[in-house]
Design a protein around this motif. Structure first.
Motif, short mmCIF file in Angstrom:
data_model
loop_
_atom_site.label_atom_id
_atom_site.label_comp_id
_atom_site.label_asym_id
_atom_site.label_seq_id
_atom_site.Cartn_x
_atom_site.Cartn_y
_atom_site.Cartn_z
N LYS A 122 -159.59 -19.81 43.02
CA LYS A 122 -160.22 -21.11 42.81
C LYS A 122 -159.59 -21.85 41.63
N ARG A 123 -159.24 -21.09 40.59
CA ARG A 123 -158.63 -21.75 39.44
C ARG A 123 -157.18 -22.13 39.74
N ARG A 124 -156.51 -21.35 40.58
CA ARG A 124 -155.14 -21.71 40.97
C ARG A 124 -155.12 -22.96 41.85
N GLN A 125 -156.23 -23.26 42.49
CA GLN A 125 -156.31 -24.51 43.24
C GLN A 125 -156.32 -25.70 42.30
N ILE A 126 -156.77 -25.50 41.09
CA ILE A 126 -156.74 -26.54 40.07
C ILE A 126 -155.36 -26.59 39.42
N ASN A 127 -154.82 -25.43 39.12
CA ASN A 127 -153.50 -25.33 38.49
C ASN A 127 -152.78 -24.13 39.11
N ALA A 128 -151.75 -24.42 39.89
CA ALA A 128 -151.04 -23.37 40.63
C ALA A 128 -150.36 -22.37 39.71
N ASN A 129 -150.15 -22.74 38.45
CA ASN A 129 -149.46 -21.86 37.49
C ASN A 129 -150.42 -21.03 36.66
N TYR A 130 -151.70 -21.12 36.95
CA TYR A 130 -152.69 -20.35 36.20
C TYR A 130 -152.38 -18.86 36.28
N LYS A 131 -152.24 -18.22 35.12
CA LYS A 131 -151.94 -16.80 34.96
C LYS A 131 -150.59 -16.39 35.55
N ALA A 132 -149.76 -17.36 35.89
CA ALA A 132 -148.43 -17.03 36.42
C ALA A 132 -147.56 -16.44 35.32
N GLY A 133 -146.74 -15.47 35.69
CA GLY A 133 -145.80 -14.89 34.73
C GLY A 133 -146.39 -13.88 33.77
N ARG A 134 -147.61 -13.41 34.05
CA ARG A 134 -148.20 -12.39 33.17
C ARG A 134 -147.39 -11.10 33.24
N LYS A 135 -147.21 -10.48 32.10
CA LYS A 135 -146.45 -9.24 32.04
C LYS A 135 -147.21 -8.11 32.74
N VAL A 136 -146.43 -7.27 33.43
CA VAL A 136 -147.02 -6.10 34.07
C VAL A 136 -147.36 -5.06 33.00
N VAL A 137 -148.54 -4.47 33.09
CA VAL A 137 -148.96 -3.43 32.14
C VAL A 137 -148.36 -2.11 32.59
N HIS A 138 -147.61 -1.45 31.69
CA HIS A 138 -146.93 -0.21 32.03
C HIS A 138 -147.58 1.00 31.34
N LEU A 139 -147.26 2.18 31.84
CA LEU A 139 -147.68 3.43 31.20
C LEU A 139 -147.09 3.52 29.80
N PRO A 140 -147.72 4.29 28.91
CA PRO A 140 -147.15 4.49 27.57
C PRO A 140 -145.73 5.05 27.64
N LYS A 141 -144.82 4.46 26.87
CA LYS A 141 -143.42 4.88 26.93
C LYS A 141 -143.22 6.33 26.50
N ASP A 142 -144.04 6.80 25.57
CA ASP A 142 -143.84 8.15 25.03
C ASP A 142 -144.32 9.25 25.99
N MET A 143 -144.83 8.87 27.17
CA MET A 143 -145.26 9.89 28.13
C MET A 143 -144.07 10.55 28.82
N GLY A 144 -142.93 9.88 28.82
CA GLY A 144 -141.72 10.47 29.37
C GLY A 144 -141.61 10.47 30.88
N TYR A 145 -142.48 9.70 31.56
CA TYR A 145 -142.41 9.63 33.02
C TYR A 145 -141.33 8.66 33.46
N ASP A 146 -140.48 9.09 34.35
CA ASP A 146 -139.41 8.24 34.88
C ASP A 146 -139.84 7.73 36.25
N PHE A 147 -140.93 6.96 36.28
CA PHE A 147 -141.46 6.45 37.53
C PHE A 147 -140.70 5.21 37.97
N SER A 148 -140.55 5.05 39.27
CA SER A 148 -140.08 3.78 39.81
C SER A 148 -141.24 2.79 39.70
N LEU A 149 -140.97 1.51 39.89
CA LEU A 149 -142.03 0.51 39.84
C LEU A 149 -143.10 0.79 40.89
#
Length: 322
Positions: free
Chosen positions: A64-91
């Motif tokens: 509903k808010r994107r109907q007002i502004n199509a760019n609402y929340k666009a480009g938000r960074k993806v939240v990743h696992l902690p780097k120090d866990m050492g997991y080599d996961f694909s996306l």
């Protein structure tokens, strides 16, 4: 006075997902899930609530808010696992783990005698606003747990905002907000509509921050609601006294201010009457069931039974006894 703890679930989940290195007994990253449970227990210990409400963003919640502004929340960074866990996961592997953790967390929470809401096409912000406005809890103290500054506008004599990103956790009420920002919660959405919100990809008026908002519009600190038109009228009066590129920018960006306000305001949350009734019924007239055996079985299966859960258990027992 009863106390209701209202948790912005996705905000808490992602904070734990990115920071908690917990691993299940099966070797899966589980910090978002079990970190949430630990944060839930900590928040309960700090606030000592009589009831707990957990609110999730519904699928397509921003539509509903994107109907007002199509760019609402666009480009938000993806939240990743902690780097120090050492997991080599694909996306894709990381996405699958994130989905698994959220699903597992919902299973945990289903064992508790709490209210839990997730409505399709409705953001958690609107549900939380509707909860604070519910007649069934009008005389109760509401504690919103979230780092989202949008909730400052909901603060009043019965509602406070607790922000766990700060150490110690920051507590904001009307007086603290007035002291820090010189803006009354009743006018917070209007002030933020001018300033904008980078986290939601909503640019404001160029050159306008809270400092200039307070300088040009000190009346926004009053316990009185003002409209965008009041703002523009005040701006015209100020320009008659002295020219200012910042004030001129306010008038040049009227459409931006109106649009931002429609997106940011929670005084009239975007939620149907039927869903408001569902919220009120859950808060005031639900059957409360605490499946302690099921909870302990899940904790044992995931390898987290050795953690101390006494505060959580005691509080859940108190909730079902009321």
């Amino acid at each position: 006075m009863r106390k209701i703890l209202i948790i912005d679930a996705l905000n808490m989940f992602f904070r734990c997902y990115a920071r908690d290195p917990s691993i299940s007994i099966q070797g899966n990253p589980a910090g978002g899930c079990i970190g949430f449970m630990k944060s839930l227990q900590k928040s309960i210990r700090l606030t000592k609530p009589d009831d707990v409400v957990i609110v999730w963003d519904g699928g397509g919640g921003s539509r509903k808010r994107r109907q007002i502004n199509a760019n609402y929340k666009a480009g938000r960074k993806v939240v990743h696992l902690p780097k120090d866990m050492g997991y080599d996961f694909s996306l894709q592997q990381e996405k699958d783990n994130k989905v698994w953790q959220q699903a597992r967390l919902l299973e945990y929470l289903d064992h508790l005698p709490i209210c839990q809401f997730m409505f399709e096409d409705v953001e958690a912000d609107d549900v939380i606003a509707a909860i604070t406005q519910s007649k069934g809890v009008s005389e109760d103290q509401k504690i919103i747990l979230s780092n989202d500054k949008d909730f400052m506008q909901l603060c009043d004599d019965k509602t406070i905002l607790m922000r766990p990103a700060k150490k110690p956790w920051e507590i904001l009420n009307t007086n603290r907000i007035l002291e820090d920002l010189k803006i009354h919660p009743k006018n917070m959405a209007l002030a933020r509509a001018m300033v904008g919100d980078a986290s939601d990809n909503l640019p404001g008026v160029p050159g306008i921050g809270f400092g200039r908002v307070v300088k040009f519009y000190p009346f926004l600190s009053r316990d009185e609601e003002y409209s965008a038109q009041d703002l523009f009228n005040a701006t015209n009066n100020l320009l008659q006294e002295k020219k200012s590129k910042y004030l001129e920018a306010v008038l040049e960006h009227k459409d931006t201010i109106h649009e931002n306000y429609r997106i940011m305001q929670l005084y009239q949350p975007s939620i149907s009457y039927q869903r408001r009734q569902m919220i009120n019924n859950c808060l005031t007239d639900r059957d409360k069931h605490f499946n302690l055996t099921g909870l302990k079985l899940m904790l044992s299966e995931d390898g987290f039974m050795s953690l101390k859960w006494e505060v959580l258990e005691q509080t859940m027992r108190r909730i079902i006894s009321e």
